[in-house]
Design a protein around this motif. Structure first.
Motif, PDB file in Angstrom:
ATOM      1  N   MET A  90       0.826  -1.196   0.000  1.00 34.44           N
ATOM      2  CA  MET A  90       0.000   0.000   0.000  1.00 34.44           C
ATOM      3  C   MET A  90       0.871   1.261   0.000  1.00 34.44           C
ATOM      4  N   LYS A  91       0.310   2.308  -0.563  1.00 28.28           N
ATOM      5  CA  LYS A  91       1.064   3.562  -0.660  1.00 28.28           C
ATOM      6  C   LYS A  91       1.056   4.338   0.667  1.00 28.28           C
ATOM      7  N   ARG A  92       1.781   5.481   0.672  1.00 27.47           N
ATOM      8  CA  ARG A  92       2.014   6.205   1.924  1.00 27.47           C
ATOM      9  C   ARG A  92       0.733   6.808   2.529  1.00 27.47           C
ATOM     10  N   ILE A  93      -0.146   7.263   1.654  1.00 29.09           N
ATOM     11  CA  ILE A  93      -1.392   7.871   2.150  1.00 29.09           C
ATOM     12  C   ILE A  93      -2.575   6.964   1.792  1.00 29.09           C
ATOM     13  N   THR A  94      -3.364   6.616   2.791  1.00 21.28           N
ATOM     14  CA  THR A  94      -4.541   5.771   2.535  1.00 21.28           C
ATOM     15  C   THR A  94      -5.791   6.550   2.923  1.00 21.28           C
ATOM     16  N   ILE A  95      -6.632   6.805   1.932  1.00 26.30           N
ATOM     17  CA  ILE A  95      -7.869   7.545   2.200  1.00 26.30           C
ATOM     18  C   ILE A  95      -9.009   6.531   2.320  1.00 26.30           C
ATOM     19  N   ILE A  96      -9.758   6.633   3.408  1.00 23.05           N
ATOM     20  CA  ILE A  96     -10.859   5.692   3.635  1.00 23.05           C
ATOM     21  C   ILE A  96     -12.187   6.417   3.395  1.00 23.05           C
ATOM     22  N   THR A  97     -12.934   5.949   2.411  1.00 21.94           N
ATOM     23  CA  THR A  97     -14.235   6.564   2.114  1.00 21.94           C
ATOM     24  C   THR A  97     -15.329   5.495   2.130  1.00 21.94           C
ATOM     25  N   GLY A  98     -16.559   5.938   1.995  1.00 24.13           N
ATOM     26  CA  GLY A  98     -17.664   4.976   1.929  1.00 24.13           C
ATOM     27  C   GLY A  98     -18.981   5.629   2.289  1.00 24.13           C
ATOM     28  N   HIS A  99     -20.027   4.857   2.107  1.00 21.60           N
ATOM     29  CA  HIS A  99     -21.367   5.287   2.506  1.00 21.60           C
ATOM     30  C   HIS A  99     -21.365   5.449   4.025  1.00 21.60           C
ATOM     31  N   TYR A 100     -22.165   6.369   4.529  1.00 21.84           N
ATOM     32  CA  TYR A 100     -22.080   6.544   5.972  1.00 21.84           C
ATOM     33  C   TYR A 100     -22.647   5.343   6.725  1.00 21.84           C
ATOM     34  N   GLY A 101     -21.943   5.017   7.802  1.00 23.94           N
ATOM     35  CA  GLY A 101     -22.293   3.810   8.546  1.00 23.94           C
ATOM     36  C   GLY A 101     -21.681   2.549   7.975  1.00 23.94           C
ATOM     37  N   SER A 102     -20.741   2.694   7.020  1.00 28.81           N
ATOM     38  CA  SER A 102     -20.143   1.481   6.437  1.00 28.81           C
ATOM     39  C   SER A 102     -19.021   0.937   7.307  1.00 28.81           C
ATOM     40  N   GLY A 103     -18.548   1.723   8.252  1.00 25.23           N
ATOM     41  CA  GLY A 103     -17.497   1.239   9.157  1.00 25.23           C
ATOM     42  C   GLY A 103     -16.136   1.823   8.841  1.00 25.23           C
ATOM     43  N   LYS A 104     -16.109   3.004   8.239  1.00 25.91           N
ATOM     44  CA  LYS A 104     -14.840   3.643   7.870  1.00 25.91           C
ATOM     45  C   LYS A 104     -13.963   3.898   9.090  1.00 25.91           C
ATOM     46  N   THR A 105     -14.593   4.374  10.148  1.00 22.49           N
ATOM     47  CA  THR A 105     -13.821   4.768  11.319  1.00 22.49           C
ATOM     48  C   THR A 105     -13.188   3.565  12.015  1.00 22.49           C
ATOM     49  N   GLU A 106     -13.960   2.499  12.200  1.00 20.34           N
ATOM     50  CA  GLU A 106     -13.380   1.294  12.814  1.00 20.34           C
ATOM     51  C   GLU A 106     -12.219   0.777  11.968  1.00 20.34           C
ATOM     52  N   PHE A 107     -12.407   0.751  10.663  1.00 19.80           N
ATOM     53  CA  PHE A 107     -11.335   0.251   9.803  1.00 19.80           C
ATOM     54  C   PHE A 107     -10.117   1.166   9.888  1.00 19.80           C
ATOM     55  N   SER A 108     -10.354   2.479   9.857  1.00 13.83           N
ATOM     56  CA  SER A 108      -9.241   3.436   9.909  1.00 13.83           C
ATOM     57  C   SER A 108      -8.400   3.235  11.159  1.00 13.83           C
ATOM     58  N   ILE A 109      -9.083   3.066  12.288  1.00 15.61           N
ATOM     59  CA  ILE A 109      -8.357   2.890  13.555  1.00 15.61           C
ATOM     60  C   ILE A 109      -7.579   1.572  13.545  1.00 15.61           C
ATOM     61  N   ASN A 110      -8.228   0.513  13.114  1.00 15.62           N
ATOM     62  CA  ASN A 110      -7.550  -0.783  13.028  1.00 15.62           C
ATOM     63  C   ASN A 110      -6.334  -0.701  12.115  1.00 15.62           C
ATOM     64  N   TYR A 111      -6.513  -0.042  10.985  1.00 18.76           N
ATOM     65  CA  TYR A 111      -5.457   0.017   9.981  1.00 18.76           C
ATOM     66  C   TYR A 111      -4.276   0.859  10.472  1.00 18.76           C
TER      67      TYR A 111
END
Lengths: 227, 359
Positions: free
Chosen positions: A1-22
């Motif tokens: 994966m590259k240096r910057i990872t942008i996490i997007t999605g429909h709201y309530g898809s779980g972006k925040t949980e994934f971002s923290i885990n990642y």
């Protein structure tokens, strides 16, 4: 994966949980990690609520100029965000807000998102009413691309039903992501599962070859919510 | 029944109102319930309904009042400061016998307060924030599914009593996500059906001689007294019919919590921690807040040492708890306010401290 990872999605898809885990994973791999919380749409369950915990783990958190000190829906993005976008020693995870409304804000940072430097991932939960079908998932996919002016480069299958998640849920999401993947020619990067679901999938030999399992832990949800 | 879906509270509440039969929505944005007007602005049109963003909550409540006069089911939502502005309208609707489903996604007050969850509109809702002798049934659901079911049922309940119904959710319930099953959508009611079911509805004079009048103005005191007495008979019926609660582990409970909404879920987890430490705790969870489920308190065992009102307000529900306890047990208060939400462990520690003091 590259240096910057942008996490997007429909709201309530779980972006925040994934971002923290990642971000925690990047940190564990010994990378200098920053988490940018760009959520200006939500007022509850934002990653900056876990700022102290993340900082203790060694992750820099950049968000609102008011940090988590006050709880308000003010779109006051901290200027310090620029540092972790410009400075090449950082691995930066960007937790964008939901839908195109949340993705719109990415526009102003466009000059930092060079093709060779960033990935933009689209998180899919096939149990959410608006992204249950290919049509629904593609609608939000295109709206997010249009508003952010960026191209989505990979998919995250995060199909779950909170504590009621079963292996079938994750597999349903895998199927949907597979269809998006074929349509858009982009890879499924990960399928998120809890430890229990991962074990179940392994035991029943139900895991597809290109499933790319990713073990996720819930950091945002207080235990009493599942009473 | 539809299949299980993962929904955010506010989305599910809006969908429940539509499926329940509400076709009109009037509102003004306020956090933490903004997903509701957003959802309504997108979805109501698809079912032949109408969404209007008013210039203020004061305008919204009066538009809703007017809309409901046509016999259509109306959904009204806001959050604490906005609901405060609507109180005059609620009193008018109760007096004019206008059905309405009202959702308050409560946040911390008083005044403009903050945007984190609270329960400090308890007194306003259960006592009536408007003027005059009136009552509105009030519900305090604890999950998204329960809120969905109550909103759906409130549409017919409001029609049957010709009275508004208030549902008190809070910011946590509005913003969190849960797997839920949506109820079957009711058929859209036609104008012909409204004419038959709601003879009071204002649908035009047509060829009738006499006029249909809906009003809250009654200048003759004897007329107003008669009207109020008639209303009161209705309220007595509600007091008999509507009390609703759940009780948990009351048998042999050393301490009994009384708690509703989000707070009751924190208490549920705290009860398990207390049990691990050898303290038997039970709970009464009022689902209807007015009428308050007084009968539930008969279930409390004589062995109980203390009843604790656990709330996100400073003793507002405790008044009702004391009335229901009738002096059988000491009643103590455990609370956070201003948008602060306790952790289950905090509830455990505070409970132990309260038990220690009374030893």
């Amino acid at each position: 994966m590259k240096r910057i990872t942008i996490i997007t999605g429909h709201y309530g898809s779980g972006k925040t949980e994934f971002s923290i885990n990642y971000a925690l994973d990047l940190m564990q791999q010994g990378k200098k990690t920053a988490l940018v919380d760009l959520d200006i749409a939500n007022v509850y369950f934002r990653s900056r609520e876990r700022q102290a915990f993340l900082e203790e783990a060694g992750i820099e958190v950049h968000s609102n100029i008011y940090h988590s000190d006050i709880s308000a829906d003010l779109p006051a993005i901290a200027p310090s965000i620029r540092k972790v976008l410009e400075n090449h020693t950082y691995h930066t995870v960007i937790d964008a807000g939901g839908n195109e409304t949340g993705a719109m804000i990415l526009n102003q940072f466009a000059r930092h998102f060079l093709e060779e430097e960033h990935d933009m991932l689209y998180v899919v939960n096939a149990n959410r009413p608006e992204t249950r079908t290919l049509e629904g998932a593609m609608y939000h996919y295109h709206r997010i691309c249009d508003e952010s002016g960026l191209r989505i480069s990979g998919l995250i299958n995060n199909t779950h039903m909170l504590r009621e998640t079963e292996a079938a849920d994750v597999l349903k999401g895998y199927q949907l992501c597979h269809e998006i993947s074929e349509k858009e020619g982009i890879p499924l990067i990960y399928s998120c599962c809890t430890e229990e679901i991962l074990i179940k999938l392994k035991e029943t030999d139900a895991m597809p070859v290109d499933f790319n399992p990713y073990r996720i832990r819930l950091y945002m949800r207080p235990s009493w919510l599942d009473r | 029944m539809s299949e299980k879906q993962l929904m955010k509270g506010n989305e599910a509440f809006a969908e429940a109102a539509i499926r329940g039969g509400c076709r009109l929505y009037f509102g003004y944005p306020i956090t933490p319930q903004n997903e509701i007007p957003e959802y309504m602005s997108r979805e109501l049109d698809k079912v032949g309904g109408a969404f209007v963003q008013a210039e203020s909550e004061l305008a919204a409540v009066n538009m809703a009042y007017g809309g409901a006069l046509t016999g259509k089911n109306v959904f009204l939502s806001s959050s604490s400061p906005g609901i405060a502005l609507m109180q005059e309208g609620f009193s008018f609707m109760a007096s004019a016998e206008i059905p309405m489903v009202i959702l308050n996604v409560m946040r911390g007050g008083p005044g403009v307060g903050g945007i984190q969850p609270g329960q400090a509109d308890y007194r306003q809702a259960t006592r009536g924030g408007g003027n005059g002798d009136y009552h509105i049934p009030v519900y305090g659901p604890a999950s998204i599914q329960e809120t969905v079911n109550i909103i759906y049922d409130a549409v017919t309940l409001a029609d049957r009593y010709r009275n508004p119904v208030i549902i008190l959710a809070d910011g946590m319930l509005g913003q969190m996500m849960e797997p839920i099953i949506l109820p079957e959508a009711r058929e859209t009611v036609t104008e012909e059906e409204i004419r038959i079911q709601k003879p009071w509805a204002l649908l035009g004079h047509q060829d009738k001689k006499e006029r249909t009048v809906v009003k809250s103005l009654r200048l003759q005191p004897d007329d107003l007294e008669n009207h109020n007495n008639k209303m009161h008979e209705k309220y007595i019926e509600m007091m008999e019919e509507l009390p609703q609660y759940e009780s948990y582990r009351l048998e042999d409970a050393e301490v009994v919590f009384v708690s509703f909404g989000s707070m009751s879920r924190i208490v549920r987890e705290a009860m398990d921690h207390l049990a691990e430490q050898g303290i038997k705790a039970g709970m009464i969870r009022p689902i209807s807040l007015w009428p308050f489920p007084n009968k539930a308190f008969d279930e409390i065992s004589p062995k109980t040492k203390m009843v604790i009102s656990a709330e996100l307000s400073i003793g507002q529900m405790m008044d009702d708890v004391k009335c229901a306890v009738c002096g059988r047990f000491p009643v103590e208060l455990l609370y956070r306010t201003g948008g602060m939400v306790p952790t289950p462990l905090e509830v455990v520690e505070k409970t132990k401290a309260l038990l220690e003091v009374t030893k």
